[in-house]
Design an enzyme around this catalytic site. Structure first.
Site, PDB file in Angstrom:
ATOM      1  N   GLU A   1       0.867  -1.106  -0.037  1.00  0.00           N
ATOM      2  CA  GLU A   1      -0.017   0.258  -0.109  1.00  0.00           C
ATOM      3  C   GLU A   1       0.583   1.374   0.142  1.00  0.00           C
ATOM      4  O   GLU A   1       1.730   1.327   0.512  1.00  0.00           O
ATOM      5  CB  GLU A   1      -1.225  -0.311   1.389  1.00  0.00           C
ATOM      6  CG  GLU A   1      -1.716  -1.784   0.737  1.00  0.00           C
ATOM      7  CD  GLU A   1      -2.908  -1.205   2.624  1.00  0.00           C
ATOM      8  OE1 GLU A   1      -3.774  -1.224   2.121  1.00  0.00           O
ATOM      9  OE2 GLU A   1      -2.370  -0.732   3.414  1.00  0.00           O
TER      10      GLU A   1
ATOM     11  N   CYS B   1       3.941   8.528   0.648  1.00  0.00           N
ATOM     12  CA  CYS B   1       4.384   6.721   1.609  1.00  0.00           C
ATOM     13  C   CYS B   1       4.190   6.348   1.046  1.00  0.00           C
ATOM     14  O   CYS B   1       3.531   5.730   0.768  1.00  0.00           O
ATOM     15  CB  CYS B   1       3.336   7.530   2.678  1.00  0.00           C
ATOM     16  SG  CYS B   1       4.022   6.119   4.064  1.00  0.00           S
TER      17      CYS B   1
ATOM     18  N   CYS C   1       6.596  -6.532   7.627  1.00  0.00           N
ATOM     19  CA  CYS C   1       7.690  -5.583   8.146  1.00  0.00           C
ATOM     20  C   CYS C   1       7.757  -6.755  10.129  1.00  0.00           C
ATOM     21  O   CYS C   1       7.243  -7.376   9.935  1.00  0.00           O
ATOM     22  CB  CYS C   1       7.580  -4.601   9.620  1.00  0.00           C
ATOM     23  SG  CYS C   1       8.667  -3.542  10.074  1.00  0.00           S
TER      24      CYS C   1
ATOM     25  N   CYS D   1       5.899  -4.006  16.170  1.00  0.00           N
ATOM     26  CA  CYS D   1       5.705  -3.000  16.993  1.00  0.00           C
ATOM     27  C   CYS D   1       3.966  -3.470  17.224  1.00  0.00           C
ATOM     28  O   CYS D   1       3.028  -3.455  16.484  1.00  0.00           O
ATOM     29  CB  CYS D   1       5.546  -1.707  16.565  1.00  0.00           C
ATOM     30  SG  CYS D   1       7.452  -1.605  15.743  1.00  0.00           S
TER      31      CYS D   1
ATOM     32  N   CYS E   1       2.047  -1.402  15.062  1.00  0.00           N
ATOM     33  CA  CYS E   1       1.547  -1.036  13.969  1.00  0.00           C
ATOM     34  C   CYS E   1       0.016  -2.670  13.125  1.00  0.00           C
ATOM     35  O   CYS E   1       1.008  -3.528  13.802  1.00  0.00           O
ATOM     36  CB  CYS E   1       2.467  -1.023  13.441  1.00  0.00           C
ATOM     37  SG  CYS E   1       2.645  -0.964  11.723  1.00  0.00           S
TER      38      CYS E   1
ATOM     39  N   GLY F   1       6.940  -1.803   5.855  1.00  0.00           N
ATOM     40  CA  GLY F   1       8.195  -2.215   6.065  1.00  0.00           C
ATOM     41  C   GLY F   1       9.556  -1.394   7.224  1.00  0.00           C
ATOM     42  O   GLY F   1       8.833  -0.197   7.277  1.00  0.00           O
ATOM     43  N   GLU F   2      10.365  -1.878   7.157  1.00  0.00           N
ATOM     44  CA  GLU F   2      11.160  -1.090   7.676  1.00  0.00           C
ATOM     45  C   GLU F   2      12.049  -0.318   6.470  1.00  0.00           C
ATOM     46  O   GLU F   2      13.497  -1.746   6.120  1.00  0.00           O
ATOM     47  CB  GLU F   2      12.456  -1.677   8.973  1.00  0.00           C
ATOM     48  CG  GLU F   2      12.827  -1.231   9.697  1.00  0.00           C
ATOM     49  CD  GLU F   2      13.648   0.038  10.458  1.00  0.00           C
ATOM     50  OE1 GLU F   2      15.181   1.160   9.365  1.00  0.00           O
ATOM     51  OE2 GLU F   2      12.995   0.400  10.762  1.00  0.00           O
TER      52      GLU F   2
ATOM     53  N   SER G   1      12.347   6.995   7.008  1.00  0.00           N
ATOM     54  CA  SER G   1      11.972   6.456   8.962  1.00  0.00           C
ATOM     55  C   SER G   1      13.293   4.635   9.012  1.00  0.00           C
ATOM     56  O   SER G   1      12.882   4.241   8.476  1.00  0.00           O
ATOM     57  CB  SER G   1      11.149   5.791   9.113  1.00  0.00           C
ATOM     58  OG  SER G   1      10.231   5.065   8.560  1.00  0.00           O
TER      59      SER G   1
ATOM     60  N   SER H   1      12.424   5.927  14.178  1.00  0.00           N
ATOM     61  CA  SER H   1      10.567   5.998  15.388  1.00  0.00           C
ATOM     62  C   SER H   1      10.610   6.301  17.036  1.00  0.00           C
ATOM     63  O   SER H   1      11.838   4.960  17.328  1.00  0.00           O
ATOM     64  CB  SER H   1      10.072   4.222  14.757  1.00  0.00           C
ATOM     65  OG  SER H   1       9.754   4.678  13.496  1.00  0.00           O
ATOM     66  N   LEU H   2      10.179   6.755  17.649  1.00  0.00           N
ATOM     67  CA  LEU H   2      10.676   6.969  18.962  1.00  0.00           C
ATOM     68  C   LEU H   2       9.996   5.921  19.874  1.00  0.00           C
ATOM     69  O   LEU H   2      10.490   4.995  20.489  1.00  0.00           O
ATOM     70  CB  LEU H   2      11.278   8.124  19.639  1.00  0.00           C
ATOM     71  CG  LEU H   2      11.629   8.607  21.348  1.00  0.00           C
ATOM     72  CD1 LEU H   2      12.930   7.897  22.011  1.00  0.00           C
ATOM     73  CD2 LEU H   2      11.303  10.210  21.815  1.00  0.00           C
TER      74      LEU H   2
ATOM     75  N   CYS I   1      -1.292   6.418   9.781  1.00  0.00           N
ATOM     76  CA  CYS I   1       0.555   5.865  10.935  1.00  0.00           C
ATOM     77  C   CYS I   1      -0.076   4.538  11.049  1.00  0.00           C
ATOM     78  O   CYS I   1      -0.862   4.965  12.083  1.00  0.00           O
ATOM     79  CB  CYS I   1       1.234   6.875  11.492  1.00  0.00           C
ATOM     80  SG  CYS I   1       2.164   6.580  12.358  1.00  0.00           S
TER      81      CYS I   1
END
Length: 359
Positions: A94, A107, A114, A118, A121, A159-160, A191, A213-214, A349
């Site tokens: 997507e 985006c 992923c 997390c 997510c 994804g990362e 990111s 990403s904190l 998000c």
């Protein structure tokens, strides 16, 4: 699309030159192909009219443009559009187009699913189904109907990015090179949860903006939210970032910043912080964020949480988010509350997921 014939999109000018030479063509033909792809966005090799008919025929035997039209599109009441693009592996990803006045942000995704898993997510709930090729990444721009309206690209989809770094770097090269899209790297943000070794390489090989990403400044809690914290503690990521002068907060003298400092400060470092009700939205966390980020020239983006099934987290209220924003800003960290876009089509998000489509 014939899976036995290689795609041209996603290839760098150097790769296109080598491909041309291997097929018995002059090397400069590779440069011509790059222009046809990334400037003209052609649909067929036959459209390359300054390449001989014979060479177009040879090229067609081995390559195809590789552009794949979107399979579905959904439009939000706020104008956001979510596109479903096929990949070379037969999966789907997507991509979210976000218009906002005279700006338009895309985006993009870099993986199907992923590995990071997390808690908050939807993409992580999908599991990991594979990394995208550079062609898959570029196709999200190449085949986007609103391509000419884009002002910014963020690698914040599925994804990362650091887990697919080679292809992400290659994609950003195509986007920023003079022979490619010729974008400024300052129009692109990548990111990461903070994969330390890959992050170091990205910082040194790319000039694009970086977003970390904190989500929690406290090790134990961040580990519960983000399993990657166990192997890559945020304090180690911060120490790495402080090694680079362009991420350190510069002291302003009465003469202003030096030329080198002015140039380096153009590269932006930001931290993404989803604000959860009663979990990470108190003054305790505000103070810990200030302490953690001390010495960095950065900004913080506060993000609303969007509910996902079987996750007992809730978003913080607007008042607490504003208090958090004001405290961080007062203590030298420019902070914004990011507007939520596309929630009604699951484009906001943390909501991207193609598990059903990719099976």
């Amino acid at each position: 699309m014939d899976s036995n014939i290689l795609p041209l999109i996603g290839m760098t000018q150097g790769e296109l030159r080598n491909a041309a030479k291997e097929l018995g063509m002059p090397a400069f033909t590779g440069g011509q192909i790059a222009q046809w792809l990334y400037t003209s966005h052609i649909k067929s090799i036959e459209d390359m009219t300054n390449i001989s008919k014979k060479n177009r025929g040879v090229l067609t035997e081995h390559y195809q443009i590789g552009a794949m039209e979107y399979a579905e599109v959904q439009e939000s009441k706020d104008g956001t559009k979510k596109y479903l693009f096929p990949t070379l592996s037969g999966k789907f990803v997507e991509t979210v187009y976000i218009p906002d006045g005279d700006r338009a942000t895309l985006c993009v995704s870099c993986q199907v699913g992923c590995k990071m898993n997390c808690l908050f997510c939807q993409t992580g709930k999908q599991g990991f189904e594979g990394s995208l090729t550079t062609a898959d990444i570029i196709n999200q721009i190449y085949s986007l109907p609103e391509r000419e309206k884009l002002t910014n690209i963020v690698f914040m989809g599925q994804g990362e990015p650091m887990d697919n770094l080679d292809n992400v770097l290659k994609a950003t090269e195509i986007l920023t090179a003079d022979w490619g899209y010729a974008w400024s790297p300052r129009r692109i943000t990548v990111s990461s949860v903070g994969i330390k070794d890959k992050l170091k390489r990205f910082i040194e090989e790319s000039e694009c903006h970086l977003a970390i990403s904190l989500h929690s400044p406290i090790h134990e809690q961040r580990m519960q939210l983000m399993p990657a914290e166990k192997a890559m503690p945020i304090k180690d990521v911060i120490e790495l970032l402080k090694q680079y002068p362009f991420f350190r907060r510069q002291q302003r003298s009465e003469y202003g910043y030096g030329m080198e400092e002015q140039t380096s400060r153009q590269r932006r470092l930001s931290f993404e912080y989803i604000v959860f009700d009663g979990l990470n939205d108190s003054m305790t966390y505000a103070r810990e964020i200030v302490r953690l980020l001390d010495g960095l020239d950065c900004r913080v983006n506060l993000i609303r949480f969007h509910n996902i099934p079987d996750v007992p987290l809730k978003t913080s209220n607007e008042g607490r988010m504003e208090v958090l924003r004001d405290y961080l800003t007062k203590h030298g960290i420019f902070t914004t509350i990011r507007a939520s876009r596309g929630q009604d089509i699951f484009a906001a998000c943390g909501l991207l997921n193609t598990m059903r489509k990719s099976q």
